[in-house]
Design an enzyme around this catalytic site. Sequence first.
Site, PDB file in Angstrom:
ATOM      1  N   ASP A   1       0.889  -1.593  -0.551  1.00 36.54           N
ATOM      2  CA  ASP A   1      -0.420   0.034  -0.119  1.00 36.54           C
ATOM      3  C   ASP A   1       1.216   1.537   0.420  1.00 36.54           C
ATOM      4  OD1 ASP A   1      -2.685   1.142   0.647  1.00 36.54           O
ATOM      5  OD2 ASP A   1      -1.683   2.154   1.831  1.00 36.54           O
TER       6      ASP A   1
ATOM      7  N   ASP B   1       0.648   5.372  -0.075  1.00 37.66           N
ATOM      8  CA  ASP B   1      -0.541   6.526   0.094  1.00 37.66           C
ATOM      9  C   ASP B   1       0.144   8.093  -0.393  1.00 37.66           C
ATOM     10  OD1 ASP B   1      -3.512   6.374   1.780  1.00 37.66           O
ATOM     11  OD2 ASP B   1      -2.246   8.435   1.812  1.00 37.66           O
TER      12      ASP B   1
ATOM     13  N   ASP C   1       3.135   0.270   3.982  1.00 33.74           N
ATOM     14  CA  ASP C   1       2.142   0.726   5.199  1.00 33.74           C
ATOM     15  C   ASP C   1       3.041  -0.763   5.308  1.00 33.74           C
ATOM     16  OD1 ASP C   1       0.665  -0.249   7.205  1.00 33.74           O
ATOM     17  OD2 ASP C   1      -0.743   1.147   5.877  1.00 33.74           O
TER      18      ASP C   1
END
Lengths: 308, 301
Positions: free
Chosen positions: A84, A86, A212
Amino acid sequence: MFRGYYETAKLELPDDMELREFAIQPFSSESYVRHLSFTSEQELRSFLIEKAPLQVYFSAGKYQSPSAPDMESKGWMGSDLMFDLDADEFCELNVRRFCMGTGEEVLGDECVSNVVSYSEVTAECLKQVYDKATLLKDVLKDDFGLEGEIVFSGNRGFHVNVNCYGDCALLDREDRKKIVEYLTDPRVEPGSPSDFGWAGRLARGVRPLKLDEQVTIDIHRLRRIPGSINGKSGLPVFRISSASELDDLLSRSPFKGSRVVIQPLVTGELNVYNVRVTLKKDLKVTINSEVGIYLALKGLVRLTAYVK
Amino acid sequence: MTVDTSKYPELADINEWLKSRWLKLEDVLTPDALESIKSEVVALLEGKSPPEFSKDSELRFFLTLVIIKILGIKSLLQRFLDGERERLIRLLERETEENVFDIARALGLNMERVRSDVTRKSSKVVLVARIGFVEYLTATRGVNEERLSLKYRVMKDGYVYLSKEELALLLANLLIERGRRIYEMINEAAMPEALKNLAKGLKVKKFPPCMDALMSKQRLNDDEAANLAAFLLSVGFSKKDVVELMVQKGLDNVEQLVESLMPKPKRAYIPENCESLKRKGICVADCKVRNPLQYYFGSLR
């Protein structure tokens, strides 16, 4: 509107969907309905049309009994690898805070009621994150020999997914943590630019990634379905292969082409990706539906009418 | 080619070893052999380096594990295996590549020979082996050696590449894990009486269960580290040994910690009392003493 979308949406489902747990987040609910199982796209589609959920997911994990009510009894058979990225980690996002009592923008603690935060994400920022996702995809291929696919989350981040089979799927949490450490905190010395692995990459000035860790080590994590709608933005989740696909994200909205009447809950000028919007609390206006729905899902306006 | 198990006793099957000599375990427990094992375990108990076996090393390695198992002191096992690991690393680094690959095979690793290089500190380091990354991760599960973490490796096309030194470190740790598994499988109750009597006859100063548990933990928090370090220094461990142990357990600023706990004129540091250790979740058994040191020195036993 969501119901209508799912009547014809092209959902990109895994070949082994009968082994996956599905989950939905209903509208007006913070929690998820988990432990769902479907054996065909048609079965899932009928369910989505009936329930019209805010968000829909399938599991990175594969199970003998995906609909069993707890993880122990599902019978884990392995999981895909998920990463992930972001926008928060890569760009300086302009975070706006609005006091829901007055609708005014606030800087400190001067709001006595709820504060709604809104992060302005630009296409330029998303392109920076996409570059990192591309680097991750390349490292997975060059170093691990794994084929990753980049998926735009529909909001402000990207997922890089590796469909794992065999030994790769059976990596445990600790193994996955070590993969994240390899990607984010390489401890090899920078070598010569022509060296392989991080030795060469560091010598070429490539910076380690920011990921993450929790997403990757969680073998029961849920994945967004490409082709479904991200309930935080109203935009579709989609596989992406070029940064130019981020230039006009709002044009990808399935709600484009109509208009909605909105009642702003806040006052201010805001950026919705690269579109500038002016809102005045309680002053109803008619705007393009993709922008109105985006703002409504961010909690900044209320939709009052749909203009056909 | 087969591996010389006298150099790598972790790879020996003791039953096969005895059978090949037409012996039973009881046959080899002569007074001389028992005395020899006893002196080796006593040396370990006194904090000395583990023995370097020269003759019948497969048997002596196994019997040392048996005595430690009967004594039930996990920290002693750790000390024995830590010393064995250092011995193995030294040995493996001197081995021919051929032998190193034989050992890898004996450990069940699908290691491929390669010849590649990377630059480190302006000089080329030769990479001699590669192994699939999933197999590498699986093989190193539970191995308590930071330098074997994937983040220290160079990788390409799904393979982890290793220099000869890195390969030696990997194999030494895997051999140690094999030694640990042999220890776990030993059924001490089924061992000959001669070995049980030998263990009983040792004047053992036992670590209290709380300190024994801390010795076996892979990572310590600050409270655990301070109490274990204070305990070890109080029972005669050297500053160097304690520093090394704390580094292995992943602590930072170790020198500073240990120095702060060293006995000073008119001041000595001891572990916290058992009540306090209970509050901190460090205590693991009711030993009927007030301080872990009383258990060790046996004042109330």
